[in-house]
Design an enzyme around this catalytic site. Structure first.
Site, PDB file in Angstrom:
ATOM      1  N   THR A   1       0.895  -1.116   0.167  1.00 49.38           N
ATOM      2  CA  THR A   1       0.042   0.003  -0.210  1.00 49.38           C
ATOM      3  C   THR A   1       0.849   1.216   0.037  1.00 49.38           C
ATOM      4  OG1 THR A   1      -1.949  -0.955   1.099  1.00 49.38           O
ATOM      5  CG2 THR A   1      -1.656   1.289   1.428  1.00 49.38           C
TER       6      THR A   1
ATOM      7  N   GLN B   1      -0.071  -9.458  -6.436  1.00 43.81           N
ATOM      8  CA  GLN B   1      -0.357 -10.883  -6.659  1.00 43.81           C
ATOM      9  C   GLN B   1       0.372 -11.730  -7.618  1.00 43.81           C
ATOM     10  OE1 GLN B   1      -2.913 -12.408  -5.063  1.00 43.81           O
ATOM     11  NE2 GLN B   1      -3.569 -10.563  -3.864  1.00 43.81           N
TER      12      GLN B   1
ATOM     13  N   SER C   1       4.790  -6.847  -1.984  1.00 36.88           N
ATOM     14  CA  SER C   1       4.372  -7.142  -0.735  1.00 36.88           C
ATOM     15  C   SER C   1       5.002  -8.460  -0.194  1.00 36.88           C
ATOM     16  CB  SER C   1       2.697  -7.331  -0.421  1.00 36.88           C
ATOM     17  OG  SER C   1       2.470  -7.553   0.969  1.00 36.88           O
ATOM     18  N   ALA C   2       5.584  -8.479   1.234  1.00 37.00           N
ATOM     19  CA  ALA C   2       6.229  -9.688   1.758  1.00 37.00           C
ATOM     20  C   ALA C   2       5.221 -10.737   2.095  1.00 37.00           C
ATOM     21  CB  ALA C   2       7.334  -9.294   2.769  1.00 37.00           C
ATOM     22  N   HIS C   3       3.939 -10.296   2.651  1.00 31.91           N
ATOM     23  CA  HIS C   3       3.241 -11.245   3.225  1.00 31.91           C
ATOM     24  C   HIS C   3       2.692 -12.082   2.409  1.00 31.91           C
ATOM     25  CE1 HIS C   3      -0.704  -9.418   2.994  1.00 31.91           C
ATOM     26  NE2 HIS C   3      -0.228  -8.437   3.045  1.00 31.91           N
TER      27      HIS C   3
ATOM     28  N   THR D   1      12.945   4.419   9.962  1.00 31.85           N
ATOM     29  CA  THR D   1      13.906   3.617  10.248  1.00 31.85           C
ATOM     30  C   THR D   1      13.459   2.372   9.805  1.00 31.85           C
ATOM     31  OG1 THR D   1      14.640   4.691  12.477  1.00 31.85           O
ATOM     32  CG2 THR D   1      15.069   2.399  12.162  1.00 31.85           C
TER      33      THR D   1
ATOM     34  N   CYS E   1      -9.033  -6.594   1.199  1.00 33.76           N
ATOM     35  CA  CYS E   1      -8.951  -5.037   1.806  1.00 33.76           C
ATOM     36  C   CYS E   1     -10.431  -4.649   1.845  1.00 33.76           C
ATOM     37  CB  CYS E   1      -8.129  -4.261   0.912  1.00 33.76           C
ATOM     38  SG  CYS E   1      -6.383  -4.917   0.814  1.00 33.76           S
TER      39      CYS E   1
END
Length: 431
Positions: A116, A232, A252-254, A290, A380
């Site tokens: 996002t 995706q 995206s990692a997840h 950070t 979402c």
């Protein structure tokens, strides 16, 4: 196992041993007994994937509590040794991600808090930089155009709406009935004042894979930049940012077994970009804040493992997808799109159907009662009763848009899971 994973595993063992000795805790291996398997069948991988063993192993050193944690988890921007150690781990992960994605240089990868943020930063940052470039060229008062598709994720549509509020024209391309954005539609929408085109690599609801290389070439021919939300598609289909010819891409990692709260924005070298998050100037001034080194290392490990197995896994999932489409059709569900057996035009892991006279929320809750996790659309917007904007844009009219069911599979989905789901579908259809 990558060098990064091997190094992380060694550090994890050393730190865990130190903590066990200092606190009198049980042996580290015994203290991490596996949790029992869940009592449900998970079929919502398009929403999120379980944390992969590779990511878990890579992040183990960062989970040690207390001062020992700083051996790897100090602020990566600090100049002392512990900070440099964290920085080295982060840069190793950056090189790993860049290599897997086909970036020419590691510094083309900007780590973010997720897709996002990456989408928001790309849409706002690329357009703002393009407008600034036009102002410097004496064309600051001329209107500019952004082109996207009507079936994008809300993380792209929302910043586009913000641009509209700022007076920028946004054109929303409608897909065809099968969910594909056609090159002809983009060609007709492109104009001299188009500064950015953003089209997703694959749709999260019906699984349509877009012709990104062709669309990107058309955008560049018209003098526009090109961004793709590749969330995706990552790990499901071959994806090389260089071969696609895109200027920016979001990840995206997840969705691939990495941790939540981590993503990346690919920014091709020398692409004009105005930073979206301002502050300390981390990520070479392109994204302040950070960095989450633990998450970044986990992302890199998950990505490498996923892509290494992608070809075989896609073939396995494609067979399950085709079997499920056929079985659900026999059970009275209507496939939303026409997916031919073994088709590579759609993602291998997504099945999307419409039910007769049964709303999505009802189906999701009934399947949940029977022990299956599925979705009515994009996660979402799963708490919204509004119909899918994707289905509306595809031309699905009437009450059918309220009756959608999405099943998405992944690494741990088995054929027996699909057989059990088909049996449950018959119960749901005749509840």
């Amino acid at each position: 196992m990558t060098n990064l994973q091997s190094d992380s595993g060694r550090v994890a063992a050393e730190l865990a041993a130190d903590v066990a000795m200092a606190e009198g805790s049980p042996d580290a291996e015994d203290a991490r007994l596996p949790e029992p398997a869940p009592s449900f069948v998970y079929l919502d991988y398009a929403a999120t994937a379980p944390l992969s063993p590779e990511a878990s192993l890579a992040m183990e050193p960062f989970q040690v509590p207390g001062p020992a944690n700083l051996a790897v988890n100090a602020n990566a921007n600090s100049l002392y040794g512990a900070g440099r150690r964290a920085f080295d781990l982060m840069e190793g992960a950056r090189r790993q991600v860049a290599g897997v994605l086909g970036a020419r240089r590691p510094d083309e990868i900007v780590f973010t808090s997720g897709a996002t943020e990456a989408d928001d930063a790309a849409i706002i940052g690329l357009v703002e930089a393009a407008c600034q470039k036009r102002r410097l060229a004496g064309r600051g008062d001329a209107p500019v155009r952004v082109i996207t598709s009507a079936i994008e994720h809300d993380a792209v549509l929302a910043p586009c709406r913000r641009l509209e509020g700022a007076g920028i024209e946004v054109v929303y391309l409608r897909p065809n009935r099968q969910g594909f954005v056609e090159a002809r539609a983009l060609e007709e929408a492109l104009a001299e004042n188009t500064v950015l085109v953003s089209v997703q690599a694959a749709n999260s609801e019906v699984g349509a894979i877009q012709p990104i290389a062709e669309l990107s070439a058309l955008a560049h021919k018209a003098g526009a930049l090109f961004h793709t939300d590749a969330v995706q598609a990552l790990g499901k289909v071959p994806l090389n940012v260089g071969e696609l010819g895109v200027d920016a891409a979001s990840f995206s990692a997840h969705k691939i077994g990495g941790p939540k709260g981590v993503g990346a924005l690919y920014l091709k070298a020398r692409t004009p970009f105005s930073p979206y998050l301002l502050g300390g100037g981390q990520e070479s001034g392109r994204r302040s804040g950070t960095q989450n080194v633990a998450g970044i290392v986990g992302f890199a490990a998950a990505l490498s493992a996923t892509v290494a197995a992608a070809e075989d896994e896609a073939a396995r999932l494609r067979a399950l997808r085709d079997k499920l489409y056929a079985a659900l059709a026999e059970a009275g569900f209507t496939p939303t799109v026409e997916v031919e057996p073994q088709s590579r035009d759609f993602l291998p892991n997504i099945v999307h159907v419409l039910a007769d006279d049964m709303e999505s929320e009802t189906m999701v809750l009934r399947f949940d009662q029977l022990g299956f996790c599925v979705a009515g659309g994009s996660a979402c917007s799963s708490h919204s009763l509004e119909p899918s904007h994707v289905l509306r844009a595809m031309g699905i009219a009437g009450d059918a848009v309220y009756n959608a069911l999405r099943v998405s599979m992944g690494r741990y989905t088995t054929e027996s899971d699909i057989d059990a789901f088909v049996a449950a579908a018959a119960k749901v259809a005749n509840w």
